[in-house]
Design a protein around this motif. Structure first.
Motif, PDB file in Angstrom:
ATOM      1  N   ASP A 154       3.955  12.918   5.324  1.00 17.47           N
ATOM      2  CA  ASP A 154       4.846  13.894   4.486  1.00 17.47           C
ATOM      3  C   ASP A 154       6.410  13.118   4.324  1.00 17.47           C
ATOM      4  N   HIS A 163       7.905  22.116  12.790  1.00 16.06           N
ATOM      5  CA  HIS A 163       6.349  21.318  12.975  1.00 16.06           C
ATOM      6  C   HIS A 163       6.783  20.034  13.767  1.00 16.06           C
ATOM      7  N   ARG A 185      21.127  18.113  10.015  1.00 14.93           N
ATOM      8  CA  ARG A 185      20.716  19.229   8.951  1.00 14.93           C
ATOM      9  C   ARG A 185      19.471  19.450   9.530  1.00 14.93           C
ATOM     10  N   ASP A 229      15.941  21.140   9.077  1.00 17.19           N
ATOM     11  CA  ASP A 229      14.665  21.177   8.014  1.00 17.19           C
ATOM     12  C   ASP A 229      14.124  22.565   8.278  1.00 17.19           C
ATOM     13  N   GLU A 235      18.659  23.687   5.621  1.00 14.46           N
ATOM     14  CA  GLU A 235      17.875  23.938   4.417  1.00 14.46           C
ATOM     15  C   GLU A 235      17.283  25.423   4.703  1.00 14.46           C
ATOM     16  N   HIS A 272      15.568  15.376  -2.853  1.00 18.17           N
ATOM     17  CA  HIS A 272      14.271  14.678  -2.782  1.00 18.17           C
ATOM     18  C   HIS A 272      13.036  15.605  -2.932  1.00 18.17           C
ATOM     19  N   ASP A 273      13.437  16.826  -3.045  1.00 15.55           N
ATOM     20  CA  ASP A 273      12.155  17.752  -3.221  1.00 15.55           C
ATOM     21  C   ASP A 273      12.023  18.502  -4.587  1.00 15.55           C
ATOM     22  N   ARG A 303       6.542  15.411  -5.548  1.00 20.63           N
ATOM     23  CA  ARG A 303       7.834  15.148  -5.617  1.00 20.63           C
ATOM     24  C   ARG A 303       8.260  13.474  -5.748  1.00 20.63           C
TER      25      ARG A 303
HETATM   26  C1  NOJ Z   1      11.883  20.358   3.603  1.00 21.15           C
HETATM   27  C2  NOJ Z   1      11.909  18.828   3.294  1.00 21.15           C
HETATM   28  O1  NOJ Z   1      13.385  18.630   2.550  1.00 21.15           O
HETATM   29  C3  NOJ Z   1      10.614  18.323   2.635  1.00 21.15           C
HETATM   30  O2  NOJ Z   1      10.868  17.079   1.912  1.00 21.15           O
HETATM   31  C4  NOJ Z   1       9.707  18.458   3.608  1.00 21.15           C
HETATM   32  O3  NOJ Z   1       8.433  18.159   3.001  1.00 21.15           O
HETATM   33  C5  NOJ Z   1       9.632  20.040   4.080  1.00 21.15           C
HETATM   34  N1  NOJ Z   1      10.989  20.258   4.579  1.00 21.15           N
HETATM   35  C6  NOJ Z   1       8.702  19.890   5.378  1.00 21.15           C
HETATM   36  O4  NOJ Z   1       9.337  19.146   6.300  1.00 21.15           O
END
Ligand code: NOJ
Length: 531
Positions: free
Chosen positions: A51, A94, A194, A196, A257, A318-319, A404
């Motif tokens: 990811d 995770h 930050r 996540d 986030e 980026h998402d 994305r």
């Molecule tokens: C948020 C991140 O910005 C994203 O890119 C990621 O796939 C997920 N969290 C899981 O870590």
């Protein structure tokens, strides 16, 4: 203003087609010149990249593809010398499936203590069905069944990809280890963290069904009372980290986030003993509509005032689909994590609106987050060939959602052809860049006073210079116009209507997203010094 560096796509220093820390370091002067106060850099940790690096195998090291710890130290030192702070990305909900803890958990087998750092459970229906109905953000069930030496056995939870098993934060070992990780980066001199997937980090005990209908997709901004999202116990983790951060000298910032249901739930993440700031996804997801945007601005400010936290404003990341493209569509709000099947965009209209949105965003009280390439007016790349797609969403959705990657295409820096200075000539970037980006390079725009880059540079300079005041005071210039003052030094007017808005008597023009004359054209914005 905090600038999001999506490391894989920012600048490639070693010529492997992938952005890296030395590449970023070499471009720091560009960022300082743009007027950036801080960088948030997406994960650089050792990772199998299931990811894009949000699958972390070691939270206290750097992946060789991105550089070394020494490169990070040099980056932080250079950034500080230029007056730019550095925020790292902490992925704590995770780990990677390649993390030593997860490997040990798989090897140890059902019931072993090694499994208690994650969520391993027996399946239902005699083991063949997932333990509950929870779903993954990338599509499909949030559970994968382990195949052990004796055949299929327990299931493990992953709210994201199967390569990203969720940690169980009730495990003291997990919490203690992340204390050490937070200290590791703060000790190295980074200025912030930050967080996540912050709302995912606590689950309701017993892991009850969420009641998701079959085929449901992740909808965290709508969820209330969901057993795997925004569960109250999550705030204990942030209090713990805040205590750690407060013991350090200087201003150390935590930003989360957190995509949750509305500004009141969001404000809980930034209570005085928790995180300092949090991204404002309601603003990012709002359509290009004056009423909707004003509702978000007012709702955000009203919800954050009681907890005393500053607002943040963010248009892209980026998402999400880049906002030049989003704002060019009839349905201009953002979709969830790449599940974006909207029809094609009018990119000229989208760019006009994006430029206006930049002036709106940078005039609002609080912090602004800018996603790399936004200052170049980059659109989403919507025609990446299927074989180039790497976002897990593509596979997990059974090739129905492209994911994305279209907002992650490497930046165009200079020159007339790919790799546009992103990498040394002759190197193929990890995602293909459109040939049409030749006119959008930083180099081409630097020389053009009418470019989007020049607009951002001018706006960021003015933003630093103008003695703006709290609070924001709205002016009434009609239902489809957003107009407000930040004290006597700055008035911002954004025209979201289909008609020109007369500017007579409103003040002296400081900066316009178009070419303001006697009237403000539709889809443009202006900063004025009130008369
Ligand atoms: C948020 C991140 O910005 C994203 O890119 C990621 O796939 C997920 N969290 C899981 O870590």
């Amino acid at each position: 203003m905090v600038y999001e560096v999506y490391l894989r796509s920012f600048a490639d220093g070693n010529g492997d087609g992938l952005g890296d820390v030395p590449g970023l370091r070499s471009r720091l002067p560009y960022l300082a010149d743009l007027g950036v106060d801080a960088l948030w850099v997406t994960p650089w940790y050792p990772s199998p990249m299931a990811d894009g690096g949000y699958d972390v195998a070691d939270h206290r090291d750097v992946d060789p593809r991105f550089g070394t710890l020494a490169d990070v130290d040099a980056l932080v030192a250079d950034a500080h010398a230029l007056g730019v702070r550095v925020v790292v990305d902490l992925v704590a909900n995770h780990t990677s499936a390649e993390h030593p803890w997860f490997r040990a958990a798989l090897a140890a087998g059902p019931g072993a203590p090694e499994r208690s750092r994650y969520f391993f459970r027996d399946g239902r229906a005699g083991g063949s069905a997932p333990p509950n109905d929870w779903i993954s953000a990338f599509g499909g069930p949030a559970w994968t069944r382990v195949t052990g030496p004796g055949g299929p056995e327990q299931w493990y939870l992953h709210l994201f990809a199967p390569e990203q098993p969720d940690l169980d934060w009730t495990s003291p070992e997990v919490a203690d280890d992340f204390d050490a990780t937070v200290r590791f980066w703060l000790d190295r001199g980074v200025d912030g963290i930050r967080v996540d997937a912050a709302p995912a980090m606590a689950k309701v005990p017993g892991l009850p069904d969420a009641g998701h209908p079959p085929g449901a997709s992740f909808a965290s901004s709508e969820w209330v009372g969901n057993p795997h999202w925004d569960v109250d116990e999550v705030h204990e983790v942030f209090r713990r980290w805040r205590r750690i951060g407060d013991a350090y000298d200087g201003d150390r910032l935590f930003v989360s986030e957190a995509v949750v249901n509305g500004p009141e739930r969001l404000a809980r993440y930034v209570r005085p003993d928790e995180l300092h700031t949090t991204f404002n996804f309601d603003y990012l997801k709002a359509p290009w509509d004056a009423g909707a945007l004003r509702t978000v601005v007012d709702g955000t400010l009203a919800a954050l005032a009681p907890v005393g936290a500053p607002a943040t404003w963010v248009l892209s990341s980026h998402d999400e689909t880049r906002h030049v493209t989003r704002f060019g569509r009839e349905r201009s709000g953002a979709a969830v994590m790449g599940f974006d099947d909207a029809p094609p965009a009018d990119l000229a209209r989208g760019l006009r609106r994006a430029r206006a949105a930049a002036l709106l965003t940078l005039a609002l009280p609080g912090g602004a987050y800018l996603y790399q390439g936004e200052e170049l007016g980059l659109p989403e790349v919507e025609d990446l060939p299927a074989e180039a797609l790497q976002d897990p969403t593509w596979e997990r959705s059974g090739h129905t959602a492209r994911g994305r990657d279209g907002c992650r295409v490497p930046l165009p820096w200079s020159g007339d052809a790919p790799p546009f200075g992103f990498a040394p000539d002759g190197v193929t970037p990890w995602l293909p860049q459109p040939a049409s980006w030749a006119s959008l390079t930083a180099e081409a725009q630097r020389a053009d006073p009418a470019s989007t880059l020049s607009l951002y540079r001018a706006a960021l300079r003015l933003r630093r210079e103008l003695p703006v005041e709290e609070p924001l005071t709205w002016l009434d210039l009609g239902a489809d116009v957003l107009a407000f003052d930040r004290g006597p030094a700055l008035r911002c007017v954004v025209n979201l209507s289909a008609r020109p808005v007369p500017l007579a008597g409103l003040g002296r023009v400081l900066l316009g997203s178009g070419t303001p004359g006697e009237a403000l054209a539709p889809d443009t914005a202006v900063w004025l010094a009130p008369a």
